[in-house]
Design an enzyme around this catalytic site. Structure first.
Site, PDB file in Angstrom:
ATOM      1  N   SER B 158       0.919  -1.080  -0.079  1.00  0.00           N
ATOM      2  CA  SER B 158      -0.065  -0.129   0.210  1.00  0.00           C
ATOM      3  C   SER B 158       0.875   1.039  -0.066  1.00  0.00           C
ATOM      4  O   SER B 158       1.590   1.438  -0.911  1.00  0.00           O
ATOM      5  CB  SER B 158      -0.921   0.079   1.047  1.00  0.00           C
ATOM      6  N   ASP B 237     -10.144  -5.813  -3.207  1.00  0.00           N
ATOM      7  CA  ASP B 237      -9.504  -4.586  -2.375  1.00  0.00           C
ATOM      8  C   ASP B 237     -10.498  -3.157  -2.494  1.00  0.00           C
ATOM      9  O   ASP B 237     -10.745  -2.879  -3.537  1.00  0.00           O
ATOM     10  CB  ASP B 237      -7.921  -4.173  -2.915  1.00  0.00           C
ATOM     11  N   HIS B 270      -7.514  -6.106   0.909  1.00  0.00           N
ATOM     12  CA  HIS B 270      -6.082  -5.124   1.221  1.00  0.00           C
ATOM     13  C   HIS B 270      -5.248  -5.600   2.355  1.00  0.00           C
ATOM     14  O   HIS B 270      -4.432  -5.133   2.672  1.00  0.00           O
ATOM     15  CB  HIS B 270      -6.616  -3.762   1.264  1.00  0.00           C
TER      16      HIS B 270
END
Lengths: 291, 291
Positions: B158, B237, B270
């Protein structure tokens, strides 16, 4: 239990299977309780036993301050569960929001520290009934998930190692294999156990002994798990000398002829870096015993 | 850097090696900074390269709200690092205790959200210099641990996936392999990146582009990592559409002939259940490239 539908709180794909978090209204506790489940690919797809569609299931009981998430996010067990086709289930470690005065004041008693007993002392006796909760959750899982009632194992860590050994010894027809990481193996002898049992069960130590794995083993008339019990213990565990007493459990096993593999590991401590190192061995141990 | 001795805060045996947490006085940040290291058995015993005694090292940059502990306790990477003989290093995600007003008010800006840039806007410019911190930490690790300066990889998740891609593209002679999980691949285009870059770097978007992996790739004259880059992205996600833009990075790679394996995974989200599923692939990817 069949009338209770657990609410799915969240789910996450993981190693081809699915990691789920549920909540349901626990009759044993009298409050909503959370639990987590890992369903391997075999439970969601093509790998389940074609004769029954059901898979072995392992209940993991966590230690002080933990929740239903701790093992699932820290232990790295899903990779092996996916490979073996084993369902994992982890309950929480106490009621939450019971409203007992002082329940969040101590990290080793009250919230996060239910010790897997049914409290008999007020005010704890109203909700702190984790022994009954684990048995209830076992029934719920068998009713709601593709889990085989004839292949149920239990394991745990520290307070949860105590819980796993104790629940298995009291219910060897309900739990068919048992192992532990650094269990509180003789709680009536150690400060954690004496504080918890005194608070939840009162002053009469006869009631304590019914929840003590070493006492239960010593009072067995023969080996309750003839295929053996696995216990891993780190020798750099700062709680070993004062709180855990694996040697007492080992002696009780020897006295009744219970096969025990107690592995002592140089350098390992009490945390999840220790657990993640040996968790694969535990899953394979249960998988072999459950067949 | 050679004069700085990191303080060992804790260590834990793990898969035959050792998980360590350190703190040192970071010149780049101007404050004490923590980082974590996993040393595989090869770094502590008999398995190191007999010619140099040094091992490949992988830097992992974590995402928003994470610390130097997150990856080490949640990703399950140590098992593979132990097998391959790779050192793992994870920094924190921002300065701590910088005392900037409002630094803990947002989860996506300030503390836990340094975005791996050197802030130029007051008051952030005093301490929020995570770009320089990562380069400094690389030097510290190479000076203090049995890590091979010719075999240094970087990866992240991320915000840390952005950091890994950006740092590698700006420093391809310092980082020899790069991969990412669900990276913020085009931060100048997304709300997280625009908030962070605007706050740390000011209104001039020319400064932003120097920290944007897609812009850096698009402005390359040839493939900076000819052996290839690996990116894993979950298709469940929730941040994918608004924040991540892997397709922009993919297009930039295509335009300059950079080999990219962008794997899109149905059902994965995620979080660390996604990361733990694919972390083994990333460690093996880096190990192959680093030789």
């Amino acid at each position: 239990m069949d009338s209770v539908t657990p609410e799915l709180l969240s789910e996450h794909a993981c190693f081809g299977g699915v990691q789920r978090f549920y909540q349901y209204d626990s009759a044993a506790i009298g409050l909503p309780m959370r639990f987590s489940v890992y369903l391997p690919p075999a439970a969601t797809g093509t790998g389940a036993d074609p004769s029954t569609g059901k898979l072995p299931v392992l209940f993991y009981l966590a230690g002080l301050t933990c929740t239903e998430e701790t093992f699932m996010i820290k232990a790295g067990a899903q990779r092996v569960a996916a490979e073996l086709g084993v369902i994992l289930v982890t309950p929480d470690t106490s009621p939450r929001g019971a409203g007992v005065p002082g329940e969040t004041d101590s990290w080793d008693f009250g919230a996060g520290a239910g010790f897997y007993v049914d409290a008999t002392e007020a005010p704890w006796s109203g909700h702190y009934r984790m022994y009954s909760h684990i048995l209830e959750l076992r029934e719920l899982v068998l009713a709601r998930l593709p889990a085989d009632a004839a292949r149920v194992g239990i394991f745990g860590h520290s307070m949860g190692g105590h819980g796993a050994l104790m629940l298995a010894l009291r219910n060897p027809t309900l739990f068919h294999s048992v192992s532990a990481f650094a269990p509180i193996a003789a709680p009536v002898r150690c400060p954690w156990g004496r504080k918890a049992f005194g608070g939840y069960l009162g002053a009469d130590q006869a009631a304590w002994r019914a929840y003590d794995a070493t006492e239960l083993m010593a009072n067995s008339t023969n080996a309750p798990f003839p295929k053996g019990i696995l216990v891993d213990q780190g020798l750099a565990d700062k709680f070993l000398a004062e709180q855990l007493y694996p040697e007492a459990f080992e002696e009780a096993c020897r006295a009744v002829g219970q096969p025990l593999e107690l592995r002592r590991h140089d350098g390992y401590d009490h945390g999840y870096y220790f657990i993640q190192t040996f968790v694969e061995d535990h899953l394979r141990f249960h998988h072999r015993q459950l067949g």
